[in-house]
Design a protein around this motif. Sequence first.
Motif, mmCIF file in Angstrom:
data_model
loop_
_atom_site.group_PDB
_atom_site.id
_atom_site.type_symbol
_atom_site.label_atom_id
_atom_site.label_comp_id
_atom_site.label_asym_id
_atom_site.label_seq_id
_atom_site.Cartn_x
_atom_site.Cartn_y
_atom_site.Cartn_z
ATOM 1 N N GLU A 6 19.609 76.104 49.174
ATOM 2 C CA GLU A 6 21.053 75.435 49.236
ATOM 3 C C GLU A 6 21.520 75.194 47.598
ATOM 4 O O GLU A 6 22.785 75.381 47.547
ATOM 5 N N LEU A 7 20.642 74.669 46.865
ATOM 6 C CA LEU A 7 21.037 74.605 45.448
ATOM 7 C C LEU A 7 21.244 75.790 44.676
ATOM 8 O O LEU A 7 22.063 75.961 43.895
ATOM 9 N N VAL A 8 20.357 76.997 45.035
ATOM 10 C CA VAL A 8 20.773 78.386 44.656
ATOM 11 C C VAL A 8 22.357 78.822 45.016
ATOM 12 O O VAL A 8 22.806 79.257 44.204
ATOM 13 N N ALA A 9 22.296 78.563 46.329
ATOM 14 C CA ALA A 9 23.893 78.955 46.907
ATOM 15 C C ALA A 9 25.030 78.201 46.300
ATOM 16 O O ALA A 9 25.960 78.674 46.296
ATOM 17 N N GLU A 10 24.675 76.938 45.916
ATOM 18 C CA GLU A 10 25.878 76.083 45.186
ATOM 19 C C GLU A 10 25.791 76.531 43.659
ATOM 20 O O GLU A 10 27.193 76.574 43.245
ATOM 21 N N LEU A 11 24.857 76.967 43.058
ATOM 22 C CA LEU A 11 24.948 77.150 41.529
ATOM 23 C C LEU A 11 25.346 78.791 41.190
ATOM 24 O O LEU A 11 26.300 78.960 40.466
ATOM 25 N N GLU A 12 24.877 79.557 42.025
ATOM 26 C CA GLU A 12 25.129 81.066 41.663
ATOM 27 C C GLU A 12 26.581 81.773 41.698
ATOM 28 O O GLU A 12 26.855 82.491 40.644
ATOM 29 N N PRO A 13 27.232 81.196 42.758
ATOM 30 C CA PRO A 13 28.611 81.642 42.897
ATOM 31 C C PRO A 13 29.559 81.150 41.455
ATOM 32 O O PRO A 13 30.280 81.866 40.962
ATOM 33 N N VAL A 14 29.052 79.865 40.991
ATOM 34 C CA VAL A 14 29.908 79.626 39.783
ATOM 35 C C VAL A 14 29.375 80.197 38.563
ATOM 36 O O VAL A 14 30.120 80.470 37.707
ATOM 37 N N ILE A 15 28.058 80.581 38.534
ATOM 38 C CA ILE A 15 27.776 81.458 37.271
ATOM 39 C C ILE A 15 28.468 82.626 37.249
ATOM 40 O O ILE A 15 28.958 83.120 36.296
ATOM 41 N N LYS A 16 28.620 83.343 38.424
ATOM 42 C CA LYS A 16 29.364 84.461 38.462
ATOM 43 C C LYS A 16 30.783 84.373 38.305
ATOM 44 O O LYS A 16 31.404 85.161 37.461
ATOM 45 N N GLU A 17 31.362 83.262 38.798
ATOM 46 C CA GLU A 17 32.748 82.822 38.398
ATOM 47 C C GLU A 17 32.969 82.703 36.946
ATOM 48 O O GLU A 17 34.059 83.133 36.186
ATOM 49 N N LEU A 18 32.183 82.138 36.277
ATOM 50 C CA LEU A 18 32.075 82.084 34.517
ATOM 51 C C LEU A 18 32.036 83.276 34.252
ATOM 52 O O LEU A 18 32.696 83.756 33.015
ATOM 53 N N HIS A 19 31.190 84.223 34.638
ATOM 54 C CA HIS A 19 31.191 85.424 33.955
ATOM 55 C C HIS A 19 32.242 86.380 34.178
ATOM 56 O O HIS A 19 32.765 86.854 33.197
ATOM 57 N N PHE A 20 33.000 86.352 35.180
ATOM 58 C CA PHE A 20 34.281 86.890 35.585
ATOM 59 C C PHE A 20 35.326 86.396 34.587
ATOM 60 O O PHE A 20 36.109 87.074 33.933
ATOM 61 N N ALA A 21 35.245 84.921 34.454
ATOM 62 C CA ALA A 21 36.683 84.408 33.584
ATOM 63 C C ALA A 21 36.417 84.832 32.031
ATOM 64 O O ALA A 21 37.271 85.159 31.332
ATOM 65 N N LEU A 22 35.003 84.849 31.657
ATOM 66 C CA LEU A 22 34.531 84.937 30.228
ATOM 67 C C LEU A 22 34.826 86.682 29.952
ATOM 68 O O LEU A 22 35.362 86.838 28.802
#
Length: 715
Positions: free
Chosen positions: A637-653
Amino acid sequence: MPRTRQHNVTAAQWSANGTALGAPDLTLPGNQTFASNVFSPAVQRQRLPKHVYKALQRTLAKGEALDTSLADAVAQAMKDWAMEKGATHYTHWFQPLTGSTAEKHDSFYGPAGDGTALAEFSGKELIQGEPDASSFPTGGIRATFEARGYTAWDPTSPAFILENPNGALLCIPTAFTSWTGEALDHKIPLLRSMDALSGAAIRALELLGVTDAERVFTTIGCEQEYFLIDEQYYFERPDLLTTGRTLFGAQPPKGHELDDHYFGSIPERILAYMLEVELELAKLGVPIKTRHNEVAPNQYEVAPIFENSNVGADHQMLTMQIMQNTARRYGLVCLLHEKPFAGVNGSGKHNNWSMGTDTGLNLLEPGDTPHENLQFLFFCTSVIQAVNKHQALLRASVANAGQDHRLGANEAPPAIISIFLGAELQKVYAAIESGKAQSAKPGSFLGLGTPVLPPLPMHGGDRNRTSPFAFTGNKFEFRALGSSMSPALPNTVLNTIAAEAIDEMAEALKKALRGNSLENAVAKVVKESWSANKQVVFDGDGYSEEWHAEAEKRGLANLRTSTDALPWLTERQTVAAFKKYKVLSKRELESREEVFTEQYAVTINIEAETAASIARTMILPAAVRHLNELKESGLEELVAELEPVIKELHFALVKLEDANLKENQPEGAHKWAKYMRDTVIPAMEDVREVADRLEKLIADDRWPLPKYSEMLFIK
């Protein structure tokens, strides 16, 4: 104990370093420190031949040119005084268009030929210097390879000594000009504008029956806001180190919602720092009057007494320098950026401006009742006329990248320039306009509800903190200046546009006096000007959306960003006014627009590169490490919460990095600045938004940057 908490404990520990302790008893006349490091008129009187001293004082009092044949005597006295203070070098201290001060140090000493050295300083060296000027911004006035520039002594601003633990330096305030004689600094146009206003005001005073004044001076007093944070955090934040502001940072649980910091008890370390700053500034003749906690946590304010505009501008630059230098002795860093922390109030520099004669008459001081004071009404009305005509230019004079985070937000004056007069004064103008002006009633008083406290005279209206240009009793407060800015350009603009309006009203008064009494003529001129310019007066909430709509109906400019405002530096009416009063030529104005526009774009470019670097090399790695720990823990559950946000950061970066590539940006300063505003800033904001969410998801000991809750509250 996590690393960040250890740093908090270290940052919170402080003991007096002793530098501000053991100060002499200032109640004893012999221990007075004020202006002790200034080549002041008192020092000049003691050290100069009488005829040289009198000639120098005429320069100060009347703006006369100094006879250069006297310069050798001044230079000799100045050198002897400075060397007694420990100075071995001197510098022509000037203010180029970089926004800061500049200096090149030259030794007094030269070899004597017998193995010894002699200290020499000539009048020629005092009057003129020739620094290598090739790298200062000029906006096209001359090519980079043309290195020659000149510094010229400004005798109206006294020389001073800057002390260092290993010696001292004589600083000589100077103007900075190109080989062609065009202004490359902020001082030359400020001095020219003061002359322009003086001439216009003297002409008007003669029409008003005041004939004993020979010169009118403009005065300023700048309220300087700033932040102090522990240097531990500053050097752990590449964004603060490189750009002066935090490019990342989630909002802490507590900001300034409780208003408990404002005017609160000043923490011991901060007060010790303030005392030393004030001691150093006192030595330099800077008349600091007040200090207090400001609205945001770890935000403070210092304010001087009024001084002539050019001296006040010099002293402001000195104040910022002393504040920043002194902070390091207390393990602190002084932040002067307009918006170092998102979500809490930014910092400004309220510019209190007035006009006064050499006979001691304040032209913006009302009489017993404002509408019986013809002189006050004339000059007050001229300011209203000037601000209405040149409202966009005033906005341009305070434009920079930092200001775009502050102006127009619900914490600082709006980007719409308007004037607050107060209820009583507005009633006076309304009565004059209607032709029904009557004798004033006795002033009312504020009842304080207890016989222990005396009644206080009521001001003409409550103070309006949302107004960018407010009348405050005997001056106007231009509240839109940024905390990092030199006040020179805004005051140059104020002086010039006021000179123009005073002349226009004086011409109208001259015509109105034909067949009319002075009272009727002034009333006629004031009425006509008020009727034509009253739309710029507003006493309501400048933050409200309703005001934005109302301002548009009134025809007032709403220049939200620097790129909207800066072109007004070269608008036709700006060029006409500055050319008429010989303050800045069209070419000099064009150079400033280009310099400031390019500085805006470069600032955003540096911020974007810094944000991308921090995100890629600090935040992303921390997030990935934390994600791997979560995967190892098996908590899906914690992985599912964090992983999409990391991908979102990489996309914005990636989007930010692409936007900030040089090959993707247009040529030309104006196109480049608009591109940075419209494309790069939104890309930076997208990266920040995701990163600030990550800050609340990643383990505290993993997060690589000091947090707002640490920087803003550890004192």
